[in-house]
Design a protein around this motif. Structure first.
Motif, PDB file in Angstrom:
ATOM      1  N   HIS A 105       0.929  -1.254   0.155  1.00 26.96           N
ATOM      2  CA  HIS A 105      -0.059  -0.131   0.122  1.00 26.96           C
ATOM      3  C   HIS A 105       0.700   1.161   0.136  1.00 26.96           C
ATOM      4  O   HIS A 105       0.471   2.399  -0.545  1.00 26.96           O
ATOM      5  CB  HIS A 105      -1.095  -0.151   1.221  1.00 26.96           C
ATOM      6  CG  HIS A 105      -1.699   1.034   1.254  1.00 26.96           C
ATOM      7  ND1 HIS A 105      -2.850   1.394   0.369  1.00 26.96           N
ATOM      8  CD2 HIS A 105      -1.685   2.168   2.101  1.00 26.96           C
ATOM      9  CE1 HIS A 105      -3.301   2.616   0.651  1.00 26.96           C
ATOM     10  NE2 HIS A 105      -2.739   3.124   1.832  1.00 26.96           N
ATOM     11  N   ARG A 106       2.120   1.241   0.718  1.00 22.85           N
ATOM     12  CA  ARG A 106       2.954   2.349   0.508  1.00 22.85           C
ATOM     13  C   ARG A 106       4.120   2.033   0.033  1.00 22.85           C
ATOM     14  O   ARG A 106       4.641   0.997  -0.036  1.00 22.85           O
ATOM     15  CB  ARG A 106       3.191   2.804   2.061  1.00 22.85           C
ATOM     16  CG  ARG A 106       2.035   3.307   2.765  1.00 22.85           C
ATOM     17  CD  ARG A 106       2.257   4.107   4.180  1.00 22.85           C
ATOM     18  NE  ARG A 106       1.225   4.210   4.908  1.00 22.85           N
ATOM     19  CZ  ARG A 106       0.111   5.731   4.459  1.00 22.85           C
ATOM     20  NH1 ARG A 106       0.886   6.417   3.901  1.00 22.85           N
ATOM     21  NH2 ARG A 106      -0.927   5.863   5.219  1.00 22.85           N
ATOM     22  N   HIS A 128       1.374   6.779  -0.555  1.00 20.04           N
ATOM     23  CA  HIS A 128       0.399   5.456  -0.570  1.00 20.04           C
ATOM     24  C   HIS A 128      -0.408   5.391  -1.747  1.00 20.04           C
ATOM     25  O   HIS A 128      -0.265   6.390  -2.732  1.00 20.04           O
ATOM     26  CB  HIS A 128      -0.875   5.719   0.627  1.00 20.04           C
ATOM     27  CG  HIS A 128      -1.627   6.817   0.561  1.00 20.04           C
ATOM     28  ND1 HIS A 128      -2.640   7.034  -0.476  1.00 20.04           N
ATOM     29  CD2 HIS A 128      -1.582   7.975   0.991  1.00 20.04           C
ATOM     30  CE1 HIS A 128      -3.126   8.033  -0.334  1.00 20.04           C
ATOM     31  NE2 HIS A 128      -2.734   8.965   0.466  1.00 20.04           N
ATOM     32  N   ARG A 129      -0.846   4.346  -1.950  1.00 20.33           N
ATOM     33  CA  ARG A 129      -1.407   4.272  -3.589  1.00 20.33           C
ATOM     34  C   ARG A 129      -2.696   4.929  -3.443  1.00 20.33           C
ATOM     35  O   ARG A 129      -3.473   5.062  -2.516  1.00 20.33           O
ATOM     36  CB  ARG A 129      -1.736   2.579  -3.647  1.00 20.33           C
ATOM     37  CG  ARG A 129      -0.675   1.545  -3.479  1.00 20.33           C
ATOM     38  CD  ARG A 129      -0.997   0.156  -3.871  1.00 20.33           C
ATOM     39  NE  ARG A 129      -0.906   0.053  -5.141  1.00 20.33           N
ATOM     40  CZ  ARG A 129      -0.117  -0.406  -5.869  1.00 20.33           C
ATOM     41  NH1 ARG A 129       0.899  -0.975  -5.314  1.00 20.33           N
ATOM     42  NH2 ARG A 129       0.205  -0.512  -7.138  1.00 20.33           N
TER      43      ARG A 129
END
Length: 335
Positions: free
Chosen positions: A97-98, A108-109
């Motif tokens: 995610h990061r 982050h995404r």
């Protein structure tokens, strides 16, 4: 500990290694901490939407692509699935995610990966271009190793980082100009690009960065994970050595402000010049729209790319700014 305090690599001095740190011959080192603070404190980042969902649904790729076919599927940022000559190749795989050393902070995404990890075909090869967190994600590499046990090809020093997390990984470690044969007619070459490396504040330029050329029976592919334009020197050298490319995977985002980013992140106009300089029939454009790393708005690279292609007289379909889940079946020629 490596040579002279290098924690990743111990090797001979070369035209791009001074015995402790790697460097760009005739190029520039990354800017220092004072310039980083100057950039961060200016506060001129354009806000991104929290979610920038792709219009393409999560895809389930074919198990294999062979013959004259060449297919690229965007997962996100610099993570691409290249399917060619019966091989499945992932570039700079990041499913986390990061893009950060921390699970609780850092970029982050803004969209989900274009392929669910469980839907990947068998992965034969992983290319890791350098060790920045948006390109080298040890958590993702560990999952891929457990499920697929691919060969990981990476430049000097990055193997140390990977092996600390995955002791039994199969790793091919390459210097610029070196090559490894993968299969009949498939060879991977490591070539120069103008960038740098670091995982923290005390390991700058201790591992090498590189672009890759994938030589296949279906044509040659030039994969660049991150680069400054550097006067087009490396693009022209790649063409002089390998000839024109059926496909180039080129970054065209993460480039503002130019005074800070110019030496190591090319902008869309420079990416188009790079396309021409290396003789690429088509380009898969990446490194935009997933992680906010720089100042420009989320769609500014698209507008700048459109203007650059129009200025150069290049059909837009030849340079595809891929979104997560988007599939690009690359034509055999530029027509």
């Amino acid at each position: 500990m490596g040579n002279g305090g290098n924690r990743y690599y111990n090797g001979p001095v070369s035209d791009h290694f001074d015995g402790v740190r790697f460097f760009n011959p005739g190029g520039m080192a990354p800017r220092g901490f004072a310039d980083l603070l100057r950039w961060q404190l200016r506060g001129k980042r354009v806000r991104w939407p929290r979610y920038y969902d792709s219009p393409f649904v999560e895809v389930r790729p074919e198990l294999s692509v062979d013959g004259d076919r060449l297919r690229v599927t965007m997962i996100g940022h610099a993570t691409l699935l290249i399917q060619v000559a019966g091989l499945n190749i992932l570039t700079d795989p990041v499913w986390s995610h990061r893009a950060s050393p921390f699970a609780f902070a850092g970029p982050h995404r803004h969209n989900a990966p274009g392929i669910h990890m469980d839907d990947l075909p068998p992965i034969d090869v992983v290319l890791v271009t350098h060790n920045h967190y948006d390109h080298l994600d040890v958590e993702t590499l560990g999952t891929l190793h457990a499920e697929h046990a691919p060969l990981i090809a990476t430049p000097l020093g990055n193997d140390t980082i990977i092996r600390r997390a995955i002791p039994d990984a199969e790793i091919a470690v390459l210097d610029w100009g070196e090559r490894i044969t993968i299969d009949d007619g498939v060879v991977i070459h490591a070539e120069p690009c103008h960038h740098w490396s670091a995982r923290g504040t005390r390991d700058r330029r201790m591992a090498l960065w590189a672009a890759f050329v994938i030589e296949t029976p279906a044509g040659k592919i030039y994969h660049v994970g991150d680069t400054g334009f550097h006067g087009g020197i490396n693009y022209r050298a790649a063409r002089d050595k390998h000839g024109p490319f059926r496909l180039a995977n080129l970054p065209f985002g993460c480039y503002e402000p130019r005074w800070f980013m110019e030496s190591h992140h090319q902008n869309p106009e420079e990416a188009v010049m790079g396309m021409l300089a290396c003789g690429a029939g088509h380009v898969a454009g990446h490194h935009w729209g997933t992680f906010r790393l720089t100042d420009e708005g989320i769609e500014e690279p698209l507008r700048a790319l459109e203007a650059a292609l129009d200025k150069a007289g290049i059909e837009p379909g030849r340079f595809r700014p891929l979104r997560p889940g988007e599939v690009f079946d690359v034509p055999a020629s530029a027509e």
